[in-house]
Motif scaffolding. Structure first.
Motif, short mmCIF file in Angstrom:
data_model
loop_
_atom_site.label_atom_id
_atom_site.label_comp_id
_atom_site.label_asym_id
_atom_site.label_seq_id
_atom_site.Cartn_x
_atom_site.Cartn_y
_atom_site.Cartn_z
N ARG A 1 0.78 -1.06 -0.21
CA ARG A 1 -0.10 -0.05 -0.01
C ARG A 1 0.81 1.23 0.20
NH1 ARG A 1 -4.87 1.23 4.42
NH2 ARG A 1 -5.72 2.96 3.20
N PHE A 2 0.47 2.09 -0.98
CA PHE A 2 1.20 3.49 -0.91
C PHE A 2 2.66 3.48 -1.64
CE2 PHE A 2 -1.95 4.39 2.48
CZ PHE A 2 -2.74 5.08 1.77
N ALA A 3 3.13 2.18 -2.00
CA ALA A 3 4.29 2.05 -2.62
C ALA A 3 4.39 3.01 -3.86
CB ALA A 3 4.89 0.63 -2.86
N ARG A 4 5.51 3.33 -4.08
CA ARG A 4 5.52 4.30 -5.49
C ARG A 4 6.82 3.68 -6.12
NH1 ARG A 4 4.43 10.37 -4.46
NH2 ARG A 4 4.56 10.32 -6.90
N GLY A 5 6.73 3.84 -7.52
CA GLY A 5 7.94 3.55 -8.38
C GLY A 5 8.84 4.87 -8.40
N THR A 6 9.90 4.56 -9.33
CA THR A 6 10.77 5.51 -9.56
C THR A 6 10.70 6.58 -10.47
OG1 THR A 6 11.96 4.11 -10.52
CG2 THR A 6 12.59 4.09 -8.50
N SER A 7 9.66 6.35 -11.15
CA SER A 7 9.13 7.41 -12.35
C SER A 7 8.51 8.76 -11.89
CB SER A 7 8.34 6.55 -13.33
OG SER A 7 7.81 7.46 -14.27
N SER A 8 8.86 9.60 -12.80
CA SER A 8 8.16 10.94 -12.42
C SER A 8 6.53 10.68 -12.39
CB SER A 8 8.74 12.08 -13.01
OG SER A 8 8.36 11.58 -14.40
N ARG A 9 6.17 9.76 -13.15
CA ARG A 9 4.71 9.69 -13.12
C ARG A 9 3.95 8.77 -12.16
NH1 ARG A 9 4.66 8.44 -19.56
NH2 ARG A 9 6.47 7.32 -18.89
N SER A 10 4.84 8.12 -11.35
CA SER A 10 4.40 7.22 -10.41
C SER A 10 3.23 7.77 -9.70
CB SER A 10 5.45 6.70 -9.54
OG SER A 10 6.67 5.84 -10.09
N GLY A 11 2.15 7.02 -9.31
CA GLY A 11 1.25 7.39 -8.44
C GLY A 11 1.34 6.90 -7.10
N LYS A 12 0.06 6.78 -6.31
CA LYS A 12 0.20 6.64 -5.05
C LYS A 12 0.20 5.01 -4.84
CE LYS A 12 -0.33 10.92 -3.68
NZ LYS A 12 0.86 11.75 -3.02
N GLY A 13 0.40 4.23 -5.69
CA GLY A 13 0.30 2.87 -5.49
C GLY A 13 -0.76 2.18 -4.97
N LEU A 14 -1.90 2.73 -4.97
CA LEU A 14 -3.19 2.19 -4.64
C LEU A 14 -3.64 0.98 -5.72
CD1 LEU A 14 -5.23 4.94 -3.02
CD2 LEU A 14 -4.22 2.91 -1.96
N GLY A 15 -3.39 1.39 -6.83
CA GLY A 15 -3.94 0.26 -8.08
C GLY A 15 -3.30 -0.90 -7.89
N LEU A 16 -1.92 -1.09 -7.52
CA LEU A 16 -1.22 -2.24 -7.63
C LEU A 16 -1.52 -2.91 -6.31
CD1 LEU A 16 2.30 -1.73 -9.09
CD2 LEU A 16 0.13 -2.76 -10.01
N TYR A 17 -1.87 -2.25 -5.12
CA TYR A 17 -2.32 -2.67 -3.85
C TYR A 17 -3.49 -3.25 -4.00
CZ TYR A 17 -4.37 -2.69 0.77
OH TYR A 17 -5.21 -2.88 1.78
N ILE A 18 -4.64 -2.71 -4.71
CA ILE A 18 -5.91 -3.25 -5.08
C ILE A 18 -5.51 -4.54 -5.63
CG2 ILE A 18 -7.97 -3.04 -6.22
CD1 ILE A 18 -7.80 -0.13 -5.36
N THR A 19 -4.74 -4.54 -6.90
CA THR A 19 -4.59 -5.77 -7.45
C THR A 19 -4.08 -7.05 -6.40
OG1 THR A 19 -3.97 -4.45 -9.38
CG2 THR A 19 -3.05 -6.80 -9.36
N ARG A 20 -3.18 -6.77 -5.81
CA ARG A 20 -2.63 -7.78 -4.96
C ARG A 20 -3.92 -8.21 -3.97
NH1 ARG A 20 0.94 -6.73 0.08
NH2 ARG A 20 -1.24 -6.52 0.90
N THR A 21 -4.55 -7.37 -3.45
CA THR A 21 -5.63 -7.86 -2.59
C THR A 21 -6.64 -8.72 -3.31
OG1 THR A 21 -5.43 -5.80 -1.54
CG2 THR A 21 -7.40 -6.77 -1.07
N LEU A 22 -6.93 -8.14 -4.49
CA LEU A 22 -8.03 -8.97 -5.27
C LEU A 22 -7.37 -10.37 -5.47
CD1 LEU A 22 -9.41 -6.11 -7.55
CD2 LEU A 22 -10.72 -7.51 -5.84
N VAL A 23 -6.16 -10.33 -6.07
CA VAL A 23 -5.75 -11.92 -6.54
C VAL A 23 -5.79 -12.80 -5.39
CG1 VAL A 23 -3.55 -12.97 -7.21
CG2 VAL A 23 -4.58 -10.74 -8.59
#
Length: 466
Positions: free
Chosen positions: A391-413
């Motif tokens: 949760r809230f992990a971000r990538g190193t890119s300038s366009r990286s978001g708040k990380g909620l999308g991938l957190y939701i992905t892991r939670t669902l899977v």
């Protein structure tokens, strides 16, 4: 002592006055037996005294009537005293043992932090522990012998509880599990107990009552009710906020489309940034909505057509180059499975170059299905991979978001019983693109025929927008 005095008098009266035999000595069994019951072995002294009284009085007053029977009766006094005294000692020993065991059980029950009560088949309270008395507000002597249902069960539930109790006694089986059991205290307050009970049976296997235990959960129930009300109120505010923000975003996008058609050059660039900001707002609202759905529903998976979910998500990105070979396979998931593909495909498009190419692959292996979403974008560095789905992990890119999308992905899977991870598209070369992979359990149900004809080509490619 009164009986012994009577015995002396009878001996004198029958021998000295009436000049009769020793028939009266049958009376002597009464003091012998009573003494044996009360004082055990000391009754032998009483028996010797009374036996000697019979023999000595016969020698003094009517020696010609003294027979062997008199000596035998004196001996019988001693034997009766010994036998009854022995039985009395055994009975008292058993009573003391039962009392010790009862006191021990009572001490165990008294230190328990829940109410314990034994209710007889006649509905009366046979035993109650100290905590039970404290919960109900009574002294122990005020409860023992009272009707349980008339005393502590609220009137609205009294007859139903009584009927349930009688049915359990008749079936010799209690209701399994824990249930809520309202009780009313001496002061009139109504409490809710987490109640469990079991039927007690005697040596003959017949029910003799029910032992029940109850923990006071009134405060917890009230707290849960308050939390439920607060949760409903918060959801109401969120629904209103989501509805209004979506309406505002829709209006903003409409005006942005008009401005983009009216402006040129730098103005169009500003409009595109405006559209990106509104899109980010829409994404945040969508993430919040998804998280709410995740936390407000129980895990209940069902067979889902994976091919239909993938094709529906590809259709949402007509300007992207996405390769996918149709795979008719059903997996165990729910209606939120589309969010997994929306996040992963959306990430590949967002963080890739305008010409990024995406490939969706589906492989079946036993009772598992492996799904891979590979792209030719900038990839994911090894340092970021371990925490990418937190949760809230971000990538190193300038366009990286708040990380909620991938957190939701892991939670669902994980909710579906699978797992998700990220690899390099080209092993050992993170800069050559990322490969997001996840495993889903395959449905054991037979495949259903597709609703529409399968695509003619082995690979579907949507040409990128110029």
């Amino acid at each position: 002592m009164a009986l012994l005095a009577i015995s002396v008098f009878l001996t004198y009266y029958f021998h000295a006055i009436l000049m009769l035999g020793t028939v009266f000595s049958h009376f002597f069994y009464i003091p012998i037996i009573l003494t044996a019951l009360w004082w055990e072995k000391r009754s032998i002294l009483v028996a010797i005294f009374l036996g000697g009284l019979v023999v000595i009085s016969s020698l003094l007053y009517r020696p010609e009537l003294l027979t062997l029977n008199d000596y035998g009766r004196a001996l019988m006094f001693v034997v009766i005293a010994f036998v009854v005294a022995s039985l009395s000692e055994q009975l008292k020993g058993r009573e003391q043992e039962v009392k010790r065991q009862r006191d021990l059980v009572q001490r165990y029950l008294d230190v328990a932090g829940v109410l314990f009560v034994v209710i007889g088949t006649d509905h009366t309270i046979r035993l109650v522990n100290r905590h039970g008395c404290e919960v109900l507000g009574y002294r122990e002597e005020e409860l023992l012998g009272k009707d349980w249902f008339d005393t502590v069960v609220p009137g609205a539930f009294r007859e139903v509880r009584r009927q349930t109790f009688n049915e359990m006694i008749a079936r010799k089986t209690s209701i399994p599990g824990q249930r809520e059991h309202p009780v009313v205290t001496r002061s009139g307050d109504e409490l809710i107990l987490a109640w469990q009970d079991t039927v007690l049976t005697g040596d003959d296997g017949q029910p003799i009552g029910i032992i029940g235990s109850g923990a006071d959960i009134t405060d917890r129930i009230r707290a849960e009710e308050e939390m439920r009300k607060a949760h409903d109120e918060a959801n109401l505010y969120l629904d209103i906020m989501t509805h209004d923000i979506n309406n505002a975003n829709g209006v903003a996008l409409g005006y942005a489309d008009l401005l983009e058609a009216m402006l040129d050059g730098g103005g169009q660039e500003m409009v595109r940034k405006l559209r990106a900001g509104v899109g980010r707002s829409i994404e945040i609202i969508q993430n919040v909505t998804t998280i709410r759905r995740l936390h407000s529903h129980e895990t209940a998976t069902k067979p889902v057509d994976l091919d239909a979910v993938v094709r529906a998500e590809i259709a949402h990105h007509p300007g992207a180059r996405i390769a996918y070979s149709g795979e008719t396979v059903r997996v165990m998931a729910d209606d939120l499975l589309s969010e997994v593909f929306a996040n992963l495909i959306g990430n590949s498009i967002k963080f890739g170059d305008p010409g990024v190419e995406i490939a969706v692959r589906v492989e079946e292996s036993g009772d598992k299905v492996l799904v891979s979403i590979e792209d030719t974008g900038p990839g994911v560095s090894d340092a970021v991979k371990p925490t990418l789905f937190t949760r809230f992990a971000r990538g190193t890119s300038s366009r990286s978001g708040k990380g909620l999308g991938l957190y939701i992905t892991r939670t669902l899977v994980e909710r579906y019983g699978g797992r998700v991870w990220v690899d390099d598209r080209v092993p050992g070369r993170p800069g050559r693109g990322a490969a997001f992979r996840f495993i889903l359990p395959r449905s054991s149900r037979a495949r259903e025929p597709p609703a529409s004809p399968a695509p003619p080509a082995a690979c579907r490619i949507v040409t990128a927008r110029p």
